[in-house]
Scaffold this active site. Structure first.
Site, PDB file in Angstrom:
ATOM      1  N   GLY A  15      14.784 -52.491 -14.002  1.00  9.28           N
ATOM      2  CA  GLY A  15      15.929 -52.636 -14.911  1.00  9.28           C
ATOM      3  C   GLY A  15      16.682 -51.335 -15.094  1.00  9.28           C
ATOM      4  O   GLY A  15      16.889 -50.866 -16.215  1.00  9.28           O
ATOM      5  N   ILE A  20      16.595 -47.611 -22.266  1.00 10.41           N
ATOM      6  CA  ILE A  20      15.358 -46.845 -22.128  1.00 10.41           C
ATOM      7  C   ILE A  20      15.145 -46.434 -20.676  1.00 10.41           C
ATOM      8  O   ILE A  20      14.732 -45.308 -20.380  1.00 10.41           O
ATOM      9  CB  ILE A  20      14.155 -47.658 -22.651  1.00 10.41           C
ATOM     10  N   LEU A  70      13.927 -60.225 -12.167  1.00  8.51           N
ATOM     11  CA  LEU A  70      12.614 -60.644 -12.669  1.00  8.51           C
ATOM     12  C   LEU A  70      12.378 -62.145 -12.516  1.00  8.51           C
ATOM     13  O   LEU A  70      11.237 -62.607 -12.551  1.00  8.51           O
ATOM     14  CB  LEU A  70      12.473 -60.262 -14.151  1.00  8.51           C
ATOM     15  N   ALA A  90      12.251 -53.183 -17.619  1.00  9.89           N
ATOM     16  CA  ALA A  90      13.164 -54.330 -17.678  1.00  9.89           C
ATOM     17  C   ALA A  90      12.571 -55.443 -18.524  1.00  9.89           C
ATOM     18  O   ALA A  90      11.365 -55.689 -18.508  1.00  9.89           O
ATOM     19  CB  ALA A  90      13.450 -54.849 -16.267  1.00  9.89           C
ATOM     20  N   SER A  91      13.452 -56.114 -19.274  1.00 11.35           N
ATOM     21  CA  SER A  91      13.007 -57.225 -20.112  1.00 11.35           C
ATOM     22  C   SER A  91      14.187 -58.142 -20.376  1.00 11.35           C
ATOM     23  O   SER A  91      15.323 -57.670 -20.530  1.00 11.35           O
ATOM     24  CB  SER A  91      12.473 -56.691 -21.445  1.00 11.35           C
ATOM     25  N   TYR A 161      11.696 -64.490 -30.152  1.00 11.67           N
ATOM     26  CA  TYR A 161      11.770 -63.292 -29.313  1.00 11.67           C
ATOM     27  C   TYR A 161      10.488 -62.472 -29.429  1.00 11.67           C
ATOM     28  O   TYR A 161       9.911 -62.025 -28.438  1.00 11.67           O
ATOM     29  CB  TYR A 161      12.989 -62.442 -29.680  1.00 11.67           C
ATOM     30  N   LYS A 165       7.574 -61.479 -26.592  1.00 13.58           N
ATOM     31  CA  LYS A 165       7.069 -60.135 -26.282  1.00 13.58           C
ATOM     32  C   LYS A 165       5.546 -60.092 -26.405  1.00 13.58           C
ATOM     33  O   LYS A 165       4.863 -59.440 -25.601  1.00 13.58           O
ATOM     34  CB  LYS A 165       7.694 -59.097 -27.220  1.00 13.58           C
ATOM     35  N   SER A 205      19.690 -52.751 -30.420  1.00 14.18           N
ATOM     36  CA  SER A 205      19.456 -52.040 -31.681  1.00 14.18           C
ATOM     37  C   SER A 205      20.583 -51.061 -32.004  1.00 14.18           C
ATOM     38  O   SER A 205      20.876 -50.803 -33.180  1.00 14.18           O
ATOM     39  CB  SER A 205      18.117 -51.299 -31.626  1.00 14.18           C
TER      40      SER A 205
END
Length: 347
Positions: A15, A20, A70, A90-91, A161, A165, A205
């Site tokens: 990602g 990040i 993914l 990556a997410s 969500y 996770k 965020s």
């Protein structure tokens, strides 16, 4: 960082355009590593290089890209080939208008397992997985003591969500235990990530800061959170990658104790002068938010968090890995100042 041993080592970062991920790439390059990053579209390569320049890293010929998603097996074997380490950052991003929670749970879990399988087959030494504080603190009775890495979110009553996770991280640990065949795993669980934005790609965020600065938020919901600078999250990823003591461990990434959102607004108001003129330093009544939640899915997602203390500790990372994060206030201001400097508030 021991750059002497890193000159010829190749690290995969998944990602590559992510907030990040770009900071991880920058720190890997500055530590002497070669980096390969996955992108869903190779057209984004120039964007990543531009963000790295903004972050003070010269990629040169030590960075290359592989197209991989993914949701598909295609190219993952190519992506992990010859890599010593994988930073799986990556997410899938949170969905607001979802019909069923499986729309988030299945992609998150399957994406992690896809990366772990190909890493194992390629004889990668260690994978560092970016999980989230959402896999730690949800679904528990209120408590004043900070949560630590021994706690797992109770998925029976967690938002979709955060449930995704949690189940995805658990699937990763189960894979290592049953099929890992010597593959090492370390997990980072960051709290709300702030710090300097390097371009138009940044985490959801950061929208909190943007919405405060632009006056889009009429006030602050009574929500409590810890904060961390993205540069310190990246640093913790590298420490978890290199340090033998990190194998088989999860590490919470936070800077100090949790604060209420109204305190975030005050930090902006007291430090940014005219740039913070539109920031509203007042707490919104819970009843007002419950009414707004009837029509706004984003507000609805906040309701389970109202009034809950979400304090966690990163004592483990500090003690075991020698990690030293900068204060939360510095991280919050760095996010705001970068949005202003890069003229991203109007976008």
């Amino acid at each position: 960082m021991n750059t002497n041993s890193s000159k010829e080592k190749l690290v995969l970062v998944t990602g590559g355009t992510g907030f990040i991920a770009v900071h991880c790439i920058a720190q890997l390059l500055n530590a002497g590593y070669h980096v390969r990053a996955t992108l869903r579209s190779l057209d984004r390569g120039d964007t990543v290089r531009a963000m790295l320049r903004e972050g003070g890293a010269d990629a040169g010929d030590r960075l290359n890209f592989v197209q991989a998603d993914l949701a598909s097996d295609a190219n993952w074997s190519k992506a992990v080939s010859d890599c010593t380490y994988v930073l799986h950052v990556a997410s899938p991003t949170p969905k607001v208008n979802y019909k069923h929670e499986d729309e988030m749970i299945i992609p998150a879990r399957e994406g992690i397992l896809r990366v772990l399988r190909t890493a194992k087959d390629a004889r990668v030494k260690r994978v560092v997985l970016t999980s989230a504080i959402g896999a730690v603190v949800y679904g528990h009775p209120n408590q004043t003591a900070p949560f630590d890495e021994n706690t797992w979110t109770n998925t029976a009553n967690a938002p979709a969500y955060q449930k995704s996770k949690t189940l995805a991280e658990r699937a990763a640990w189960d894979f290592i235990k049953t099929e890992g065949n010597g593959l090492e795993l370390a997990v980072i669980n960051p709290v709300t990530v702030m710090g300097p934005v390097l371009g138009p790609d940044y985490s959801h965020s950061i929208h909190l800061i943007k919405n405060l600065l632009t006056g889009k938020m009429p006030g602050c919901p009574k929500i409590n959170s810890c904060f961390i600078d993205v540069r310190d999250v990246a640093d913790l990823h590298l420490r978890a990658m290199e340090n033998p003591a990190a194998n088989g461990e999860r590490f919470i990434a936070t800077a100090g104790e949790s604060i209420w959102l109204v305190a975030v607004a005050k930090i902006l108001k007291e430090n940014l002068g005219a740039a913070a003129d539109k920031v509203k330093v007042k707490e919104l009544p819970n009843t007002l938010l419950r009414i707004a939640a009837l029509k706004d899915p984003m507000v609805k997602s906040m309701i389970p968090l109202l009034g809950k203390v979400m304090n966690v500790t990163s004592a483990k990372a500090i003690r075991q890995l020698g990690w030293s994060p900068r204060p939360a206030e510095e991280a919050i201001l760095a996010a705001a100042q970068s949005l202003i400097r890069l003229q991203l508030l109007d976008q």
